[in-house]
Motif scaffolding. Structure first.
Motif, PDB file in Angstrom:
ATOM      1  N   TYR A  12     -51.196  -9.399 -24.406  1.00 14.55           N
ATOM      2  CA  TYR A  12     -51.981  -8.734 -23.372  1.00 14.55           C
ATOM      3  C   TYR A  12     -52.840  -9.750 -22.620  1.00 14.55           C
ATOM      4  O   TYR A  12     -52.885  -9.773 -21.393  1.00 14.55           O
ATOM      5  CB  TYR A  12     -52.858  -7.658 -24.012  1.00 14.55           C
ATOM      6  CG  TYR A  12     -53.953  -7.146 -23.129  1.00 14.55           C
ATOM      7  CD1 TYR A  12     -53.658  -6.306 -22.063  1.00 14.55           C
ATOM      8  CD2 TYR A  12     -55.273  -7.515 -23.337  1.00 14.55           C
ATOM      9  CE1 TYR A  12     -54.667  -5.841 -21.230  1.00 14.55           C
ATOM     10  CE2 TYR A  12     -56.282  -7.050 -22.512  1.00 14.55           C
ATOM     11  CZ  TYR A  12     -55.981  -6.221 -21.467  1.00 14.55           C
ATOM     12  OH  TYR A  12     -56.970  -5.779 -20.647  1.00 14.55           O
ATOM     13  N   THR A  13     -53.495 -10.622 -23.381  1.00 22.55           N
ATOM     14  CA  THR A  13     -54.346 -11.630 -22.744  1.00 22.55           C
ATOM     15  C   THR A  13     -53.545 -12.508 -21.803  1.00 22.55           C
ATOM     16  O   THR A  13     -53.981 -12.814 -20.698  1.00 22.55           O
ATOM     17  CB  THR A  13     -55.006 -12.520 -23.818  1.00 22.55           C
ATOM     18  OG1 THR A  13     -55.474 -11.680 -24.866  1.00 22.55           O
ATOM     19  CG2 THR A  13     -56.147 -13.305 -23.251  1.00 22.55           C
ATOM     20  N   SER A  14     -52.349 -12.927 -22.230  1.00 24.91           N
ATOM     21  CA  SER A  14     -51.587 -13.840 -21.378  1.00 24.91           C
ATOM     22  C   SER A  14     -51.042 -13.123 -20.140  1.00 24.91           C
ATOM     23  O   SER A  14     -50.942 -13.713 -19.073  1.00 24.91           O
ATOM     24  CB  SER A  14     -50.461 -14.509 -22.164  1.00 24.91           C
ATOM     25  OG  SER A  14     -49.494 -13.557 -22.520  1.00 24.91           O
ATOM     26  N   ILE A  15     -50.727 -11.851 -20.257  1.00 26.32           N
ATOM     27  CA  ILE A  15     -50.268 -11.119 -19.070  1.00 26.32           C
ATOM     28  C   ILE A  15     -51.435 -10.913 -18.106  1.00 26.32           C
ATOM     29  O   ILE A  15     -51.296 -11.058 -16.899  1.00 26.32           O
ATOM     30  CB  ILE A  15     -49.642  -9.762 -19.461  1.00 26.32           C
ATOM     31  CG1 ILE A  15     -48.377  -9.985 -20.290  1.00 26.32           C
ATOM     32  CG2 ILE A  15     -49.289  -8.951 -18.210  1.00 26.32           C
ATOM     33  CD1 ILE A  15     -47.706  -8.707 -20.746  1.00 26.32           C
ATOM     34  N   GLU A  16     -52.596 -10.623 -18.687  1.00 21.79           N
ATOM     35  CA  GLU A  16     -53.790 -10.451 -17.862  1.00 21.79           C
ATOM     36  C   GLU A  16     -54.099 -11.702 -17.049  1.00 21.79           C
ATOM     37  O   GLU A  16     -54.532 -11.630 -15.919  1.00 21.79           O
ATOM     38  CB  GLU A  16     -54.989 -10.176 -18.781  1.00 21.79           C
ATOM     39  CG  GLU A  16     -55.302  -8.723 -18.979  1.00 21.79           C
ATOM     40  CD  GLU A  16     -56.136  -8.172 -17.836  1.00 21.79           C
ATOM     41  OE1 GLU A  16     -55.638  -7.253 -17.173  1.00 21.79           O
ATOM     42  OE2 GLU A  16     -57.246  -8.674 -17.612  1.00 21.79           O
ATOM     43  N   LYS A  17     -53.874 -12.852 -17.682  1.00 20.75           N
ATOM     44  CA  LYS A  17     -54.230 -14.119 -17.057  1.00 20.75           C
ATOM     45  C   LYS A  17     -53.286 -14.494 -15.919  1.00 20.75           C
ATOM     46  O   LYS A  17     -53.603 -15.333 -15.099  1.00 20.75           O
ATOM     47  CB  LYS A  17     -54.190 -15.240 -18.112  1.00 20.75           C
ATOM     48  CG  LYS A  17     -55.524 -15.532 -18.710  1.00 20.75           C
ATOM     49  CD  LYS A  17     -55.585 -16.906 -19.358  1.00 20.75           C
ATOM     50  CE  LYS A  17     -54.318 -17.411 -19.981  1.00 20.75           C
ATOM     51  NZ  LYS A  17     -54.494 -18.409 -21.017  1.00 20.75           N
TER      52      LYS A  17
END
Ligand SMILES: Nc1ncnc2c1ncn2[C@@H]1O[C@H](COP(=O)(O)OP(=O)(O)O)[C@@H](O)[C@H]1O
Ligand SMILES: [Mg+2]
Lengths: 284, 392
Positions: free
Chosen positions: A173-178
Motif C-alpha cells: 500500500y505504501t509503495s502504491i501510494e508513493k
C-alpha cells in the motif's frame, strides 16, 4: 559547562532503560539459547554442561529435513497467496477516495488490536464440525455430514494467510501510494490501457513494496506455531511446532535451541536482503 | 477567417469547476492544423487545466472539445490522438531512454524491428545519441526533457500538448531549447499547444498566442498582434513591458484624440471615440520618447530617476508629477539625460494603444459582481425583508 555535562548525560538517561530492557530480555536469553544449543541433553529434560554439536547434526536427519521442507512450502504458499490477495487489496485502498482511505487502513489495522490467538480461535469456531459454517450448510441441506474443514493443511494455510495478510498489504500500500500519479497519466497518454499500465508501470515500480511485503510475511510465517496447533491439530509438523515441542514436551533443549538459531539465521539473511533491496528503492 | 477543415482542436464554451469554483470560463478556442499555439498566462490562470481537458485527464464541467471535428467527451486519454509533454517530465524511472521512448510504439503493437528503427531515428532527432541505456535518474534536466519530447513525438500525434516543458531548465538551456523545439515543430508539422507563463518564450516561439487571465481567454492573436495591439489592460501589462496611463478625451479631431492625463496633455490616433470618454492607454517603453523641449500637443513632464543598463538598451525611469513612473527604452547612442533633469515625455500618436475604456471596466465590474448582488438581493427580498428593501 553545565550544558556540556547535560549533553553527555541526557542520552544515557534517555536510552538507559531501553538498553537495560534489551539486555535483560533479549540479549541474555539469546546468549542462553546459543549456549544451550551447544550443550548435551540429559535424560531428565535438562542439559549437562558438556560441549556437543549433536543438536546441529540431528537437524540433518531426514525426519527433520522433511519438517523443514514442509515449513518452507507452507511459508511460500502463505506468502504467495498473501501477495495475490494483498496486492489488489492494497491497490484498491490506495485508489479509494481521500475520505474512505483512512477508514480502510483502519480496518486493515484493526486485527492487530485483538490477540492473534483469540482471532485464530474464532476461525476454529467457524470451521469445526459443529461450527457455524457446517451448521448453516447442513440446515440449508447443501451437505448431509459436516465437512472436514478444521484440522486440515488447508485450514492451516487459511489461518496463516488470514493472520499475516496485513503485513503483506501495508508495505505494498505504501509503495502504491508513493507512486507519482503523473506516471500513470503518462502511460495512459502514450496509449496504455488500464491493464497495461498496471503491468508495465505500476507493478515494476511497486516491486520494492512487493518484496518488503513478501519478506514481512515470510519471516513470521516460518516461526508461527499456534496456528498449525489450533487449526491443523498438529497433524503436520512445522518448524515452529517443532521448536515448541522440543522445549515443552520432548524436553530436548539443545535441539530446540539449535532450531531457534536456525530460524534466527534465516531471518537475518532475509533481513539483509530486505535492506539491500530497500536501497534499490531510492534508485527507482 | 480560417477554413473549418483547418481546425484540428476546437473548444466550445468549455468550462471547468473544482469544488464549485470556476477555473476555466467560457473558453472558445480554435487551434489550426500545424500551428504553434501558446496558452500564455500567469500561474493559476487555468492553463494546465485546459491542457488536461484536451488530453483527457480531466473532464469538462460544461462545453465541448472536438479533435478533428469529433467530440472527444467519451474518449479516454489512451484513445485520443494527442500526446503530452509533462512539466515534471514523468519519465518512467524503471526504464532506460530507449524503453521510455518506445513505450507508445509498444502499446501500438508496432513490429520490433520498426520500433528499433524509429527509436534510433528519434534519439538522433533530439540528439541523445550515446545515452540510449541511461536511466532517467542518471540524466540532467535538459536530457530528460529531450527524452520526454521524443517519447511523445514518436507516436506521431495529431497534436502535441506541452505544459511548461522548459520551466525547470536554466535560462541559457531554455533559450536554446526554445529554438530547437520551434524548429522541430516546423520540421514535423505537428500541431503544438504549448503552455507557458513566460511571455518572452511565447513571443519567440508561437504562431499564435492565447492570453489567459483568471480562467478567461482575454485575447488570441499572432505575437505581433498581442504585443502591438493588446486588447485589454491585462494583456498590455502581461505581454511585454508597458506603461499604462489613465486619461480622458478632451477633444476629438477626426481620428486624432486630444487627451488629458493627470500629468499633462497628449495626443493619440484612434478612430471612433467621443469627447470626455475615460480611457486607459498603453505605450511600450521603446515607443516613449524624451525631449528637453516641449512637443506640440504634449505636455507630460517628468524627472529622470535612474538609468538601468539592460544590454542593448538603456531603460530610463521617469517619474511624472503625479508620482507614476514610466519606463523608457533608449539606445545608448541617444542623447544622454542626467538623473534629476526634467524632461518632456511624448510619443508618436499611432504608437499609443487604447487598452481599456471605462465602459468596459464598469461592464466587467458589473459582470463580476452581478451574481453576488443578486444573492444579496435575494436575501433582502425574502418575504420578511421585502417591506423595508422596497424603500431603498
Ligand atoms: N485538481 C484540482 N482540484 C482543485 N483545484 C484545482 C485542481 N487543479 C487545479 N486547480 C485550481 O485551478 C486553478 C488553475 O490551475 P492550473 O490550471 O493548474 O493553472 P496554471 O497551469 O495556469 O498555473 C488554480 O487555482 C488551481 O488551484
Ligand atoms: Mg500549470
Amino acid at each position: 559547562m553545565i550544558n556540556k555535562i547535560k549533553n553527555k548525560v541526557t542520552p544515557v538517561v534517555m536510552i538507559g532503560p531501553a538498553t537495560f530492557w534489551l539486555i535483560l530480555f533479549l540479549l541474555i536469553p539469546l546468549f542462553l539459547v546459543i549456549g544451550i544449543s551447544f550443550l548435551q541433553r540429559n535424560g531428565y529434560g535438562g542439559v549437562d554442561m558438556v560441549f556437543s554439536l549433536q543438536a546441529y547434526f540431528d537437524m540433518l536427519t531426514p525426519e527433520y529435513l522433511k519438517i523443514f521442507i514442509a515449513s518452507f512450502r507452507l511459508s511460500v504458499a502463505t506468502t504467495v497467496i498473501c501477495l495475490l490477495i494483498g496486492y489488489p487489496f492494497a491497490y484498491v485502498i490506495a485508489h479509494s477516495s481521500e475520505k474512505a482511505k483512512p477508514f480502510l487502513v483502519l480496518l486493515l489495522m484493526l486485527p492487530f488490536w485483538i490477540n492473534s490467538m483469540i482471532r485464530i480461535y474464532g476461525w476454529n469456531t467457524l470451521l469445526r464440525s459443529s461450527g457455524i459454517i457446517n451448521n448453516v450448510l447442513i440446515s440449508l441441506g447443501v451437505v448431509d455430514v459436516p465437512l472436514e474443514m478444521l484440522y486440515t493443511d488447508g485450514a492451516v494455510l487459511l489461518g496463516m494467510v488470514y493472520d499475516l495478510l496485513p503485513f503483506t498489504v501495508l508495505p505494498i500500500y505504501t509503495s502504491i501510494e508513493k507512486l507519482d500519479p503523473t506516471l500513470l497519466e503518462a502511460a495512459s497518454d502514450l496509449g496504455a490501457t488500464k491493464l497495461h499500465r498496471l503491468v508495465r508501470v505500476v507493478l515494476p515500480l511497486t516491486m520494492p513494496g512487493i518484496f518488503a511485503g513478501s519478506i514481512q510475511t515470510f519471516i513470521p510465517s516460518l516461526g508461527l506455531f499456534y496456528i498449525s496447533d489450533m487449526m491443523g491439530g498438529a497433524k503436520t509438523m512445522y518448524v515452529g511446532n517443532l521448536i515448541k515441542n522440543q522445549f515443552m514436551s520432548a524436553r530436548n533443549w539443545p535441539m530446540g535451541a539449535a532450531l531457534a538459531i536456525l530460524l534466527i539465521v534465516i531471518t537475518l539473511v532475509l533481513m539483509r536482503l530486505y535492506t539491500k533491496v530497500g536501497s534499490l528503492d531510492d534508485m527507482v | 477567417m480560417s477554413n473549418v477543415k483547418d481546425v484540428i482542436v476546437k473548444l466550445t464554451d468549455v468550462e471547468k469547476e473544482f469544488d464549485g469554483v470556476k477555473v476555466v470560463k467560457k473558453l472558445n478556442l480554435e487551434v489550426r492544423k500545424g500551428e504553434f499555439l501558446t496558452l500564455l498566462g500567469p500561474s493559476g490562470c487555468g492553463k494546465t487545466t485546459t491542457l488536461r481537458m484536451i488530453a483527457g485527464f480531466s473532464n469538462v464541467t460544461s462545453g465541448e472539445i472536438e479533435l478533428e471535428g469529433r467530440n472527444v467527451a467519451d474518449l479516454k486519454p489512451n484513445e485520443r490522438d494527442v500526446n503530452t509533454v509533462f512539466q515534471s517530465y514523468a519519465l518512467f524511472p524503471h526504464m532506460n531512454v530507449e524503453d521510455n521512448i518506445a513505450f507508445g510504439l509498444v502499446e501500438k503493437k508496432v513490429p520490433k524491428a520498426e520500433i528499433k528503427e524509429r527509436v534510433a531515428e528519434m534519439i538522433k532527432l533530439v540528439q541523445l545519441e550515446g545515452l540510449e541505456k541511461r536511466r532517467p535518474a542518471q540524466m540532467s534536466g535538459g536530457q530528460k526533457q529531450r527524452v520526454a519530447i521524443a517519447r511523445a513525438l514518436i507516436n506521431r500525434p495529431k497534436v502535441l500538448l506541452l505544459d511548461e516543458p522548459l520551466g525547470a531548465l536554466d535560462l541559457k538551456l531554455r533559450k536554446q531549447m526554445q529554438l530547437e523545439l520551434k524548429h522541430l515543430q516546423q520540421k514535423l508539422g505537428i500541431t503544438f499547444i504549448y503552455v507557458t507563463h513566460d511571455q518572452e518564450e511565447a513571443l519567440t516561439m508561437s504562431d499564435r498566442i492565447a492570453v489567459m487571465n483568471d480562467g478567461v481567454m482575454e485575447q488570441i492573436g499572432t505575437p505581433d498582434e498581442v504585443y502591438n495591439r493588446p486588447k485589454t489592460k491585462f494583456v498590455a501589462g502581461f505581454v511585454g513591458e508597458s506603461n499604462i496611463l489613465e486619461s480622458y478625451v478632451t477633444q476629438v479631431d477626426e481620428d486624432l484624440l486630444h487627451i488629458s492625463l493627470e500629468s499633462g496633455k497628449a495626443l493619440l490616433h484612434a478612430p471612433g471615440f467621443k469627447n470626455e470618454e475615460m480611457i486607459y492607454i498603453c505605450v511600450r517603453p521603446e515607443n516613449l520618447l524624451l525631449s528637453e523641449t516641449k512637443k506640440e500637443h504634449f505636455s507630460i513632464r517628468g524627472r529622470i530617476v535612474e538609468h538601468v543598463f539592460a544590454g542593448s538598451v538603456i531603460k530610463t525611469v521617469v517619474e511624472l508629477i503625479n508620482g507614476q513612473k514610466l519606463r523608457v527604452a533608449r539606445h545608448p547612442n541617444e542623447e544622454e539625460f542626467e538623473v534629476g533633469t526634467y524632461v518632456y515625455v511624448y510619443w508618436h500618436p499611432k504608437k499609443a494603444i487604447i487598452v481599456h475604456t471605462v465602459e468596459e471596466q464598469i461592464y466587467n465590474v458589473i459582470e463580476g459582481t452581478t451574481n453576488r448582488i443578486y444573492e444579496q438581493l435575494g436575501e433582502k427580498y425574502s418575504p420578511s425583508a421585502r417591506e423595508d428593501s422596497h424603500d431603498q
